[in-house]
Write a protein that holds these residues in place. Structure first.
Motif, mmCIF file in Angstrom:
data_model
loop_
_atom_site.group_PDB
_atom_site.id
_atom_site.type_symbol
_atom_site.label_atom_id
_atom_site.label_comp_id
_atom_site.label_asym_id
_atom_site.label_seq_id
_atom_site.Cartn_x
_atom_site.Cartn_y
_atom_site.Cartn_z
ATOM 1 N N ARG A 81 2.233 27.128 77.631
ATOM 2 C CA ARG A 81 2.908 26.170 76.753
ATOM 3 C C ARG A 81 1.915 25.114 76.266
ATOM 4 O O ARG A 81 1.011 24.712 76.993
ATOM 5 C CB ARG A 81 4.041 25.476 77.484
ATOM 6 C CG ARG A 81 5.151 26.427 77.915
ATOM 7 C CD ARG A 81 6.263 25.652 78.548
ATOM 8 N NE ARG A 81 6.909 24.776 77.588
ATOM 9 C CZ ARG A 81 8.081 25.021 77.013
ATOM 10 N NH1 ARG A 81 8.723 26.102 77.320
ATOM 11 N NH2 ARG A 81 8.593 24.171 76.169
ATOM 12 N N ILE A 82 2.127 24.663 75.056
ATOM 13 C CA ILE A 82 1.306 23.581 74.511
ATOM 14 C C ILE A 82 1.811 22.261 75.077
ATOM 15 O O ILE A 82 3.004 21.967 75.037
ATOM 16 C CB ILE A 82 1.364 23.562 72.977
ATOM 17 C CG1 ILE A 82 0.693 24.821 72.426
ATOM 18 C CG2 ILE A 82 0.681 22.312 72.423
ATOM 19 C CD1 ILE A 82 0.756 24.954 70.923
ATOM 20 N N VAL A 83 0.876 21.491 75.631
ATOM 21 C CA VAL A 83 1.213 20.173 76.168
ATOM 22 C C VAL A 83 0.356 19.128 75.442
ATOM 23 O O VAL A 83 -0.693 19.437 74.879
ATOM 24 C CB VAL A 83 0.995 20.071 77.692
ATOM 25 C CG1 VAL A 83 1.871 21.045 78.433
ATOM 26 C CG2 VAL A 83 -0.453 20.281 78.061
ATOM 27 N N GLU A 84 0.848 17.912 75.485
ATOM 28 C CA GLU A 84 0.135 16.797 74.862
ATOM 29 C C GLU A 84 -0.098 15.735 75.932
ATOM 30 O O GLU A 84 0.854 15.223 76.512
ATOM 31 C CB GLU A 84 0.984 16.241 73.714
ATOM 32 C CG GLU A 84 0.245 15.328 72.799
ATOM 33 C CD GLU A 84 1.078 14.989 71.578
ATOM 34 O OE1 GLU A 84 1.576 13.855 71.512
ATOM 35 O OE2 GLU A 84 1.236 15.871 70.701
ATOM 36 N N GLY A 141 6.925 18.838 75.316
ATOM 37 C CA GLY A 141 7.951 19.280 74.375
ATOM 38 C C GLY A 141 9.331 18.934 74.886
ATOM 39 O O GLY A 141 9.576 17.855 75.408
ATOM 40 N N ASP A 142 10.257 19.899 74.799
ATOM 41 C CA ASP A 142 11.650 19.662 75.166
ATOM 42 C C ASP A 142 11.945 19.920 76.647
ATOM 43 O O ASP A 142 13.085 19.904 77.067
ATOM 44 C CB ASP A 142 12.572 20.518 74.299
ATOM 45 C CG ASP A 142 12.252 22.008 74.412
ATOM 46 O OD1 ASP A 142 11.247 22.348 75.054
ATOM 47 O OD2 ASP A 142 13.014 22.807 73.843
ATOM 48 N N ILE A 143 10.919 20.145 77.451
ATOM 49 C CA ILE A 143 11.127 20.431 78.869
ATOM 50 C C ILE A 143 11.608 19.194 79.606
ATOM 51 O O ILE A 143 12.501 19.251 80.435
ATOM 52 C CB ILE A 143 9.828 20.964 79.527
ATOM 53 C CG1 ILE A 143 9.441 22.276 78.862
ATOM 54 C CG2 ILE A 143 10.003 21.141 81.019
ATOM 55 C CD1 ILE A 143 8.075 22.767 79.260
ATOM 56 N N PHE A 144 11.018 18.049 79.307
ATOM 57 C CA PHE A 144 11.357 16.817 80.032
ATOM 58 C C PHE A 144 12.148 15.890 79.152
ATOM 59 O O PHE A 144 11.885 15.620 78.062
ATOM 60 C CB PHE A 144 10.092 16.121 80.518
ATOM 61 C CG PHE A 144 9.282 16.952 81.460
ATOM 62 C CD1 PHE A 144 9.712 17.208 82.744
ATOM 63 C CD2 PHE A 144 8.082 17.516 81.058
ATOM 64 C CE1 PHE A 144 8.947 17.969 83.615
ATOM 65 C CE2 PHE A 144 7.323 18.283 81.914
ATOM 66 C CZ PHE A 144 7.759 18.527 83.190
#
Length: 144
Positions: A81-84, A141-144
């Protein structure tokens, strides 16, 4: 000495030489352009004007939240997954010759390859590494 003084007497009564085609103002100015009275002054002005951010220290709740995000990322590395990640870098690291205090908050967006608990850093697939101590925020993203 007196003899040398009379050597140029014939020049005193000559008229001032005048060029037939005077130099235009742009060319005349160009001959002085390379001259800088204070070398490095412009660079110093730019350095003084450059702004830095003060480092914000995280409280325990914010640190716990980052730890939870890192654990989740570690458990789901296979999903790629792409994280920032937002992190703080001291000005002395970014600008070796700087004597300024403070630093800059940077954001790295990408796929995490590994969370290295030995070196205490997050390694991205592109090779960039971020110190876990420097992390101030993580967006998955929308995980947290």
């Amino acid at each position: 000495m007196q003899k040398d003084m009379h050597r140029y007497d014939n020049l005193i009564h000559n008229k001032r030489p005048v060029t037939k085609k005077p130099m235009d103002a742009e060319k005349r100015a160009a001959q002085f352009a390379p001259f800088a009275a204070l070398t490095g002054f412009d660079d110093r002005i730019d350095e003084t004007a450059r702004l830095t951010d003060a480092e914000k220290f995280l409280d325990e709740n914010e640190k716990d939240k980052i730890d939870l995000h890192l654990q989740y990322i570690q458990e789901h590395l296979s999903q790629r997954r792409i994280v920032e990640i937002t992190y703080y870098v001291a000005d002395k690291v970014l600008h070796k010759d700087s004597d300024k205090t403070g630093g800059q908050y940077l954001t790295k967006k990408g796929i995490v390859k590994k969370i290295d608990t030995y070196e205490m850093c997050v390694a991205f697939e592109d090779g960039e590494r971020i110190s876990i101590e420097a992390i101030t925020g993580i967006d998955c993203g929308d995980i947290f």
